[in-house]
Enzyme design. Structure first.
Site, short mmCIF file in Angstrom:
data_model
loop_
_atom_site.label_atom_id
_atom_site.label_comp_id
_atom_site.label_asym_id
_atom_site.label_seq_id
_atom_site.Cartn_x
_atom_site.Cartn_y
_atom_site.Cartn_z
N SER A 1 0.82 -1.13 -0.13
CA SER A 1 -0.10 -0.15 0.02
C SER A 1 0.89 1.23 -0.06
O SER A 1 1.82 1.37 -0.82
CB SER A 1 -1.11 -0.04 1.03
OG SER A 1 -1.93 1.00 1.16
N ARG B 1 -11.57 6.81 9.12
CA ARG B 1 -11.45 5.47 9.19
C ARG B 1 -12.51 4.35 8.74
O ARG B 1 -12.16 3.44 8.09
CB ARG B 1 -11.08 4.99 10.73
CG ARG B 1 -10.58 3.63 11.26
CD ARG B 1 -9.19 3.18 10.36
NE ARG B 1 -8.70 2.23 10.99
CZ ARG B 1 -7.57 1.39 10.30
NH1 ARG B 1 -7.11 2.19 9.28
NH2 ARG B 1 -7.21 0.41 10.88
N ASP C 1 -8.59 -7.25 -4.12
CA ASP C 1 -8.26 -5.80 -3.64
C ASP C 1 -9.39 -4.89 -4.46
O ASP C 1 -9.44 -5.00 -5.74
CB ASP C 1 -7.15 -5.34 -3.98
CG ASP C 1 -6.36 -4.35 -3.37
OD1 ASP C 1 -7.40 -3.41 -2.82
OD2 ASP C 1 -5.31 -3.89 -3.18
N HIS D 1 -8.12 -5.53 0.28
CA HIS D 1 -6.74 -5.04 -0.07
C HIS D 1 -5.74 -5.24 1.37
O HIS D 1 -4.50 -5.69 1.02
CB HIS D 1 -6.91 -3.33 0.03
CG HIS D 1 -5.57 -2.48 0.34
ND1 HIS D 1 -5.10 -2.56 -0.85
CD2 HIS D 1 -5.24 -1.84 1.21
CE1 HIS D 1 -3.85 -1.66 -0.78
NE2 HIS D 1 -4.15 -1.20 0.85
N ASP D 2 -6.33 -5.60 2.56
CA ASP D 2 -5.73 -6.08 3.79
C ASP D 2 -4.95 -7.26 3.61
O ASP D 2 -4.16 -7.84 4.32
CB ASP D 2 -6.43 -5.82 4.84
CG ASP D 2 -6.35 -4.61 5.49
OD1 ASP D 2 -5.94 -3.69 5.22
OD2 ASP D 2 -7.31 -4.41 6.54
#
Length: 384
Positions: A156, A225, A323, A364-365
């Site tokens: 990222s 967040r 992702d 994505h994580d």
């Protein structure tokens, strides 16, 4: 020169395992200036005599320098499955360095840091780009006696910094691991980022960034967040984990005029928002988010293909299959540009740069939760 993880002569310990070092004054890319910048960092392993076994690992947006646990800092790091003794990046062989990015809030100079008069920089902190962070990290390398990194890698925002390292200091990077990140921030990525920044700045407690000593903009940071975390996970993962289930005994339909009960997904996002607000500075979130918006390896270099053509480091590019923030196609485009830029005539590099894939349903994580899935390829390509 041999440098052990304990002690690092060049750095000053601010807590067990975490050190800071002054990299001097810093002029930023857009003209900002700080009279002194401190970088916080952690290390693992031992730097060998010729300094050839150094690896730089770079964190993502709200990450820190704690990549893996150590005796000094035994709590788990964010890449435990990839880094450490006997792991793919074996710290019995490699000297691993992980800095906190300038502008952050985990030990490096950022908006909450004091100016020479002792007042937090706040709204006066300079606009920071990914290139600014790389210039500061190059000075850290100088202080540690590291002329060339065997590899620079991250995911990222860490991937953006790794790519920028290879383009800005081509002679100092032998291998670049770029995970879950393309060659530039896309319009959609900028849109998500701008929404997060706006949420923070619209919080009445933000006070244009000068809120220190007062109530911080926790609500705005929490909304930022929430937006971010939705992009970090896949729709399928959220549906599998939460679907439409209510949170405990709460009833999402339980009020006549106002819905007070929550779905599980709402409770989950509330938790993520509260957790970040308890540990991260809102100004740092703005600074680092805008830095990631600035990411464009081709800027002022004739475009992305021309920029990667000047990179001499061996690239390792990997995407997460699910992702939806940094699409696999963007990693593939970066790989294609490496291939076009280098051509087939360069004998010093592989004929074809591949985009590898972390097969994960999480989104994505996945670069954080399942990096071991590309560990074998990473070791082979970057000669780890």
């Amino acid at each position: 020169m041999s440098v052990d993880a304990e002690p690092i002569v060049a750095g000053r310990a601010i807590s067990p395992g975490l050190r800071t070092i002054s990299v001097g004054e810093l002029t930023f890319e857009t003209g900002g200036w700080l009279p002194e910048v401190q970088l916080a960092y952690e290390t693992w392993g031992t730097l060998n005599q010729d300094g050839s076994n150094a690896i730089l690992i770079l964190h993502a947006l709200t990450g820190d320098s704690h990549v893996v646990s150590s005796e000094a800092l035994p709590h788990p790091g964010w890449w435990e499955s990839l880094v450490g003794p006997g792991r793919p990046i074996d710290t019995r062989k490699w000297f691993v360095v992980a800095p906190n990015m300038v502008g952050g809030c985990y030990g490096s100079t950022g908006p909450s840091s004091p100016d020479p008069d002792g007042r937090p920089w706040g709204s006066r902190f300079p606009f920071t780009t990914i290139r600014d962070s790389v210039h500061a990290e190059a000075r850290l390398a100088d202080a540690l006696g590291i002329e060339t990194w065997h590899a620079v890698l991250g995911g990222s925002m860490g991937g953006a910094r790794a790519l920028e390292w290879a383009a800005t200091y081509p002679e100092r990077v032998r291998g670049a691991g770029i995970l879950a990140c393309g060659g530039a921030a896309s319009a959609e990525q900028i849109a998500f980022a701008q929404s997060q920044v706006a949420a923070i700045k619209l919080d009445p407690h933000y006070r244009r960034g000068d809120y220190y000593g007062q109530q911080p903009p926790e609500e705005g940071l929490g909304i930022a967040r929430r937006i971010a975390h939705i992009t970090y996970r896949s729709e399928a993962e959220l549906q599998y984990r939460f679907a439409r289930k209510p949170q405990g005994q709460e009833d999402p339909f339980g009020q006549i005029t106002q819905r007070t009960g929550r779905y599980q997904i709402e409770s989950y996002l509330d938790y993520k928002a509260k957790d970040l607000a308890s540990r991260f500075d809102a100004n740092s979130y703005v600074v680092l988010t805008e830095a990631l918006m600035s990411h464009d390896v081709g800027r002022n270099r004739g475009g992305q293909q021309a920029a990667v053509a000047r990179i001499v480091a061996t690239p390792f590019i990997a995407a997460v299959s699910s992702d939806r923030l940094y699409f696999p196609s963007q990693s593939q485009q970066l790989a294609d540009d490496f291939n076009r830029g280098r051509g087939a005539q360069d004998p010093n590099h592989p004929q074809h740069v591949l985009s590898h894939q972390i097969d994960s349903p999480i989104g994505h994580d996945g670069f954080l939760t399942a990096p071991e899935k590309i560990a074998d390829e990473l070791i082979r390509v970057l000669e780890l």
